[in-house]
Design a protein around this motif. Structure first.
Motif, short mmCIF file in Angstrom:
data_model
loop_
_atom_site.label_atom_id
_atom_site.label_comp_id
_atom_site.label_asym_id
_atom_site.label_seq_id
_atom_site.Cartn_x
_atom_site.Cartn_y
_atom_site.Cartn_z
N LEU A 132 0.84 -1.20 0.00
CA LEU A 132 0.00 0.00 0.00
C LEU A 132 0.88 1.26 0.00
O LEU A 132 0.96 1.96 -0.99
CB LEU A 132 -0.93 0.00 1.22
CG LEU A 132 -2.08 -1.02 1.21
CD1 LEU A 132 -2.84 -0.95 2.53
CD2 LEU A 132 -3.02 -0.73 0.05
N THR A 173 -3.41 3.59 -4.82
CA THR A 173 -4.65 2.84 -4.70
C THR A 173 -4.80 2.30 -3.28
O THR A 173 -3.97 1.54 -2.80
CB THR A 173 -4.67 1.66 -5.69
OG1 THR A 173 -4.51 2.17 -7.02
CG2 THR A 173 -5.98 0.90 -5.60
N GLY A 174 -5.86 2.73 -2.61
CA GLY A 174 -6.11 2.27 -1.25
C GLY A 174 -5.30 2.96 -0.18
O GLY A 174 -5.37 2.59 0.99
N ALA A 175 -4.52 3.95 -0.58
CA ALA A 175 -3.67 4.64 0.42
C ALA A 175 -3.49 6.10 0.01
O ALA A 175 -2.95 6.39 -1.05
CB ALA A 175 -2.31 3.95 0.52
N THR A 176 -3.95 6.98 0.86
CA THR A 176 -3.81 8.41 0.61
C THR A 176 -2.92 9.08 1.65
O THR A 176 -2.21 10.04 1.33
CB THR A 176 -5.19 9.10 0.62
OG1 THR A 176 -6.03 8.49 -0.37
CG2 THR A 176 -5.07 10.58 0.31
#
Length: 211
Positions: A132, A173-176
């Motif tokens: 991630l 994707t899936g991690a900000t």
């Protein structure tokens, strides 16, 4: 019986001294190897973010201590390596910290030329989640290359954010949280550079081999 106890005690003491001696030797040898590996890694990293044509000095040994929790994310001293060509400072490689990564501090280094343009960014250490947040590593993703050539128009430059926040940098994707923290750290390093480049370029000393 008493003599036997004394003799056995002396033997045990001798073994303890010998063991301590050999452990000390091993530690010193290992410490030297680790220090050499760190030095070689630093040289490689600096070579990736500041081109050879921008300096004729031993970059890994020409540095100044920097400390700014506001801009560099840590209350502890870090280093800025000063690239020079002749008598002119041409670039800085600034160690900095993103203190608000998903799993804690992210340590990185930012190469910036004398015009305030990012030459390169590399991650030095992190604990982000594999699969991630670890796209901040170049061996995992080319995301860090998206900083190359970027500049800032100041503290309120809205381009310095992830796309979700209206900025110019992709999130993962899936991690900000990880990329948001990273972008902020690079931007702050640029702001620090704008304030301090002239002063730092005049204060650099031979910092020797990193330990």
């Amino acid at each position: 019986m008493k003599r036997s106890m004394v003799r056995n005690g002396a033997i045990l003491a001798g073994f303890a001294l010998a063991t301590t001696f050999f452990v000390s030797l091993t530690f010193q040898a290992t410490k030297a190897r680790i220090a050499d590996q760190q030095q070689q890694q630093l040289k490689r990293t600096l070579g990736q973010i500041i081109p050879d044509e921008l300096h004729d000095n031993p970059l890994h040994q020409h540095c100044v201590t920097v400390q700014s929790e506001q801009f560099l994310g840590s209350k502890y001293p870090q280093r800025a390596f000063v690239a020079t060509l002749g008598d002119s400072a041409t670039a800085l490689a600034i160690e900095t910290t993103a203190p608000d990564g998903y799993n804690g501090d992210i340590k990185l280094i930012v190469g910036i030329d004398a015009q305030g343009q990012v030459l390169g960014v590399r991650t030095l250490a992190h604990q982000e989640t594999p699969g991630l947040g670890d796209d901040i590593e170049l061996r995992k993703s080319d995301w860090v290359l998206s900083f190359n050539g970027k500049q800032t128009q100041g503290a309120k430059d809205k381009n310095w954010g992830v796309a979700k926040d209206g900025g110019q940098f992709d999130q993962f994707t899936g991690a900000t949280i990880t990329p948001r923290s990273y972008v902020k750290a690079v931007h702050n390093a640029l702001l620090y550079f704008d304030y301090e480049f002239t002063r730092l370029s005049k204060q650099a000393i031979d910092c020797g081999d990193p330990q």
